[in-house]
Design a protein around this motif. Structure first.
Motif, PDB file in Angstrom:
ATOM      1  N   SER A 107     -32.893  13.716   0.862  1.00  0.00           N
ATOM      2  CA  SER A 107     -33.144  12.497   1.626  1.00  0.00           C
ATOM      3  C   SER A 107     -33.217  12.757   3.118  1.00  0.00           C
ATOM      4  O   SER A 107     -32.506  13.615   3.651  1.00  0.00           O
ATOM      5  N   THR A 108     -34.100  12.011   3.777  1.00  0.00           N
ATOM      6  CA  THR A 108     -34.033  11.829   5.219  1.00  0.00           C
ATOM      7  C   THR A 108     -33.269  10.522   5.431  1.00  0.00           C
ATOM      8  O   THR A 108     -32.714   9.969   4.499  1.00  0.00           O
ATOM      9  N   HIS A 109     -33.259  10.000   6.644  1.00  0.00           N
ATOM     10  CA  HIS A 109     -32.592   8.723   6.863  1.00  0.00           C
ATOM     11  C   HIS A 109     -33.299   7.571   6.168  1.00  0.00           C
ATOM     12  O   HIS A 109     -32.681   6.547   5.870  1.00  0.00           O
ATOM     13  N   ALA A 153     -37.928  13.946   8.524  1.00  0.00           N
ATOM     14  CA  ALA A 153     -38.950  14.848   7.992  1.00  0.00           C
ATOM     15  C   ALA A 153     -38.345  15.743   6.919  1.00  0.00           C
ATOM     16  O   ALA A 153     -37.137  15.981   6.886  1.00  0.00           O
ATOM     17  N   PHE A 154     -39.229  16.253   6.057  1.00  0.00           N
ATOM     18  CA  PHE A 154     -38.844  17.192   5.015  1.00  0.00           C
ATOM     19  C   PHE A 154     -39.563  18.523   5.215  1.00  0.00           C
ATOM     20  O   PHE A 154     -40.653  18.579   5.797  1.00  0.00           O
ATOM     21  N   ALA A 155     -38.957  19.587   4.677  1.00  0.00           N
ATOM     22  CA  ALA A 155     -39.602  20.898   4.602  1.00  0.00           C
ATOM     23  C   ALA A 155     -39.328  21.467   3.227  1.00  0.00           C
ATOM     24  O   ALA A 155     -38.162  21.589   2.819  1.00  0.00           O
ATOM     25  N   ALA A 156     -40.375  21.795   2.476  1.00  0.00           N
ATOM     26  CA  ALA A 156     -40.241  22.324   1.125  1.00  0.00           C
ATOM     27  C   ALA A 156     -40.501  23.818   1.119  1.00  0.00           C
ATOM     28  O   ALA A 156     -41.505  24.289   1.667  1.00  0.00           O
ATOM     29  N   LEU A 157     -39.599  24.566   0.505  1.00  0.00           N
ATOM     30  CA  LEU A 157     -39.757  26.014   0.380  1.00  0.00           C
ATOM     31  C   LEU A 157     -40.333  26.321  -0.992  1.00  0.00           C
ATOM     32  O   LEU A 157     -39.837  25.841  -2.015  1.00  0.00           O
ATOM     33  N   LYS A 158     -41.372  27.151  -1.016  1.00  0.00           N
ATOM     34  CA  LYS A 158     -42.048  27.469  -2.261  1.00  0.00           C
ATOM     35  C   LYS A 158     -41.712  28.880  -2.744  1.00  0.00           C
ATOM     36  O   LYS A 158     -41.159  29.695  -2.004  1.00  0.00           O
ATOM     37  N   THR A 159     -42.045  29.152  -3.995  1.00  0.00           N
ATOM     38  CA  THR A 159     -41.711  30.432  -4.609  1.00  0.00           C
ATOM     39  C   THR A 159     -42.368  31.606  -3.900  1.00  0.00           C
ATOM     40  O   THR A 159     -41.849  32.717  -3.923  1.00  0.00           O
ATOM     41  N   ASN A 160     -43.511  31.376  -3.248  1.00  0.00           N
ATOM     42  CA  ASN A 160     -44.204  32.447  -2.538  1.00  0.00           C
ATOM     43  C   ASN A 160     -43.709  32.618  -1.109  1.00  0.00           C
ATOM     44  O   ASN A 160     -44.295  33.387  -0.335  1.00  0.00           O
ATOM     45  N   GLY A 161     -42.639  31.906  -0.741  1.00  0.00           N
ATOM     46  CA  GLY A 161     -42.098  32.036   0.608  1.00  0.00           C
ATOM     47  C   GLY A 161     -42.794  31.199   1.650  1.00  0.00           C
ATOM     48  O   GLY A 161     -42.509  31.328   2.842  1.00  0.00           O
ATOM     49  N   ALA A 162     -43.698  30.300   1.224  1.00  0.00           N
ATOM     50  CA  ALA A 162     -44.378  29.404   2.163  1.00  0.00           C
ATOM     51  C   ALA A 162     -43.550  28.130   2.345  1.00  0.00           C
ATOM     52  O   ALA A 162     -42.733  27.770   1.490  1.00  0.00           O
ATOM     53  N   VAL A 163     -43.772  27.452   3.462  1.00  0.00           N
ATOM     54  CA  VAL A 163     -43.073  26.211   3.760  1.00  0.00           C
ATOM     55  C   VAL A 163     -44.083  25.091   3.974  1.00  0.00           C
ATOM     56  O   VAL A 163     -45.074  25.268   4.693  1.00  0.00           O
ATOM     57  N   VAL A 164     -43.831  23.939   3.371  1.00  0.00           N
ATOM     58  CA  VAL A 164     -44.690  22.761   3.508  1.00  0.00           C
ATOM     59  C   VAL A 164     -43.866  21.659   4.169  1.00  0.00           C
ATOM     60  O   VAL A 164     -42.737  21.387   3.748  1.00  0.00           O
ATOM     61  N   THR A 165     -44.429  21.017   5.195  1.00  0.00           N
ATOM     62  CA  THR A 165     -43.678  19.987   5.917  1.00  0.00           C
ATOM     63  C   THR A 165     -44.439  18.662   5.953  1.00  0.00           C
ATOM     64  O   THR A 165     -45.665  18.625   5.919  1.00  0.00           O
ATOM     65  N   TRP A 166     -43.673  17.573   6.034  1.00  0.00           N
ATOM     66  CA  TRP A 166     -44.251  16.239   6.201  1.00  0.00           C
ATOM     67  C   TRP A 166     -43.178  15.309   6.748  1.00  0.00           C
ATOM     68  O   TRP A 166     -41.991  15.606   6.703  1.00  0.00           O
ATOM     69  N   ASN A 170     -42.904  14.669  15.447  1.00  0.00           N
ATOM     70  CA  ASN A 170     -42.074  15.239  16.504  1.00  0.00           C
ATOM     71  C   ASN A 170     -40.674  15.613  16.041  1.00  0.00           C
ATOM     72  O   ASN A 170     -39.894  16.167  16.812  1.00  0.00           O
ATOM     73  N   TYR A 171     -40.355  15.308  14.804  1.00  0.00           N
ATOM     74  CA  TYR A 171     -39.037  15.615  14.265  1.00  0.00           C
ATOM     75  C   TYR A 171     -39.107  16.606  13.105  1.00  0.00           C
ATOM     76  O   TYR A 171     -38.240  16.636  12.252  1.00  0.00           O
ATOM     77  N   GLY A 172     -40.152  17.420  13.112  1.00  0.00           N
ATOM     78  CA  GLY A 172     -40.272  18.486  12.132  1.00  0.00           C
ATOM     79  C   GLY A 172     -41.305  18.271  11.061  1.00  0.00           C
ATOM     80  O   GLY A 172     -41.555  19.160  10.242  1.00  0.00           O
ATOM     81  N   GLY A 173     -41.940  17.098  11.036  1.00  0.00           N
ATOM     82  CA  GLY A 173     -42.939  16.826  10.019  1.00  0.00           C
ATOM     83  C   GLY A 173     -44.246  17.558  10.232  1.00  0.00           C
ATOM     84  O   GLY A 173     -45.025  17.727   9.291  1.00  0.00           O
ATOM     85  N   ASN A 174     -44.490  18.013  11.450  1.00  0.00           N
ATOM     86  CA  ASN A 174     -45.721  18.744  11.775  1.00  0.00           C
ATOM     87  C   ASN A 174     -45.367  20.170  12.175  1.00  0.00           C
ATOM     88  O   ASN A 174     -44.792  20.407  13.238  1.00  0.00           O
TER      89      ASN A 174
END
Length: 338
Positions: A107-109, A153-166, A170-174
């Motif tokens: 969760s975010t806020h 904002a969220f950041a997802a870590l994937k099995t290949n070591g990549a990171v996806v954000t949304w 200005n708070y980490g989504g980009n």
């Protein structure tokens, strides 16, 4: 908050508990959930929530809503009513996607993200603050191993070591400015209120998000190129421990108040965060602390924080306790992020 605390609730019966800041939810050992507070609608305080049964395994919260994960992998949500913005209480738009196979929730806020057994991620809540992941939906369709949260904002870590954000840009989504550095090789992500830091397999650290809150590490970039083994988050800053026992600190100036008085920081074994500062345990058993508060800027006592006896932390300390767990969202008691 409401004073309608559930009568007869016994601590030994509680397996888990969480709060939105206004409302509360308790998961009991029998798998039932009690919820009460000033903003809970359509629920009777102190009564087992209808529809949840007795097979809930974990509960989660935003600032206005709760989500319960059941042992069949389904999710049920509830919370504040009457708001023009869905902050996670209404999951009807993704109901079919979270009816089974969910293994964890983050969760975010103002939003939730559910990780499913197949490595996909489902989101709901405030669209601007993590509830809408449609722009990166293709990248969240499979292969996600964990999701990390900032306040918006969220950041997802994937099995290949990549990171996806949304989420809020200005708070980490980009993370577009560092996208090439996040395309592979990331082993873990750390977050604070508005920024993220990714630790890579080569010991380098990549940051993005709130410029003043740790998203901009350019001032210490050369020291973060290699040999980092651990990153610790305060509310608006980060501290990285390197393999040689040195520590690199960056972020809001208040998180570095008094730092010059304890440097050089060497032979450090562990870093523990406060809201706007840190304590470190060194190999000789001593503890050093620094930092400050927002907004008044009053620094912590520099050197060693004790109550009437600094000599007690000059040696012999074997461990430090941390107030945060599993890099989940850190509560923000000093600032309203709404």
């Amino acid at each position: 908050t409401s004073n309608r605390f559930p009568v007869g609730l016994v601590a030994s019966q509680v397996r888990d508990a969480c709060t939105t800041g206004h409302d509360f939810a308790v998961l009991r050992e029998d798998g039932s959930v009690l919820s009460w507070g000033s903003n809970i609608s359509s629920q009777e305080a102190g009564v087992v929530l209808p529809g949840l049964g007795r097979d809930v395994v974990k509960i989660f919260a935003t600032q206005a809503a709760f989500a319960a994960l059941k042992n069949d992998g389904s999710v049920i949500t509830w919370g504040r009513a009457g708001s023009s913005i869905n902050r996670g209480e209404n999951s009807s738009g993704v109901a079919s996607l979270i009816s089974s196979d969910v293994v964890d929730i983050f969760s975010t806020h103002h939003a939730f993200a559910a990780l499913k057994k197949n490595g996909s991620v489902v989101t709901w809540g405030d669209p601007a603050r993590g509830g809408d992941s449609s722009a990166v939906a293709t990248n969240l369709a499979e292969g996600v191993t964990y999701v990390f949260s900032a306040s918006s904002a969220f950041a997802a870590l994937k099995t290949n070591g990549a990171v996806v954000t949304w989420g809020l840009e200005n708070y980490g989504g980009n993370s577009q400015a560092v996208s090439s550095d996040l395309s592979e090789g990331v082993v873990k992500v750390f977050s604070n209120a508005g920024a993220f830091a990714a630790l890579k397999t080569n010991g380098a650290v990549v940051t993005w998000g709130s410029t003043n809150g740790g998203g901009d590490s350019s001032a210490v970039a050369l020291r973060l190129l290699s040999q980092v083994v651990e990153v610790t988050s305060s509310q608006e800053g980060f501290a990285a421990r390197k393999s040689d026992g040195s520590v690199v600190v960056w972020g809001l100036p208040s998180t570095m108040a008094g730092l010059d008085a304890v440097e050089p920081l060497n032979n450090v074994l562990k870093i523990v965060p406060a809201h706007y500062g840190y304590s470190v345990l060194r190999s000789d058993g001593s503890v050093l602390s620094w930092g400050g508060f927002i907004p008044v800027g009053v620094p912590f006592p520099v050197g060693v924080i004790t109550t009437g006896g600094e000599e007690r932390l000059e040696s012999g300390v074997v461990t430090l306790a941390t107030p945060f767990e599993k890099n989940r969202l850190v509560p923000l008691p000093y600032r309203d992020w709404e």
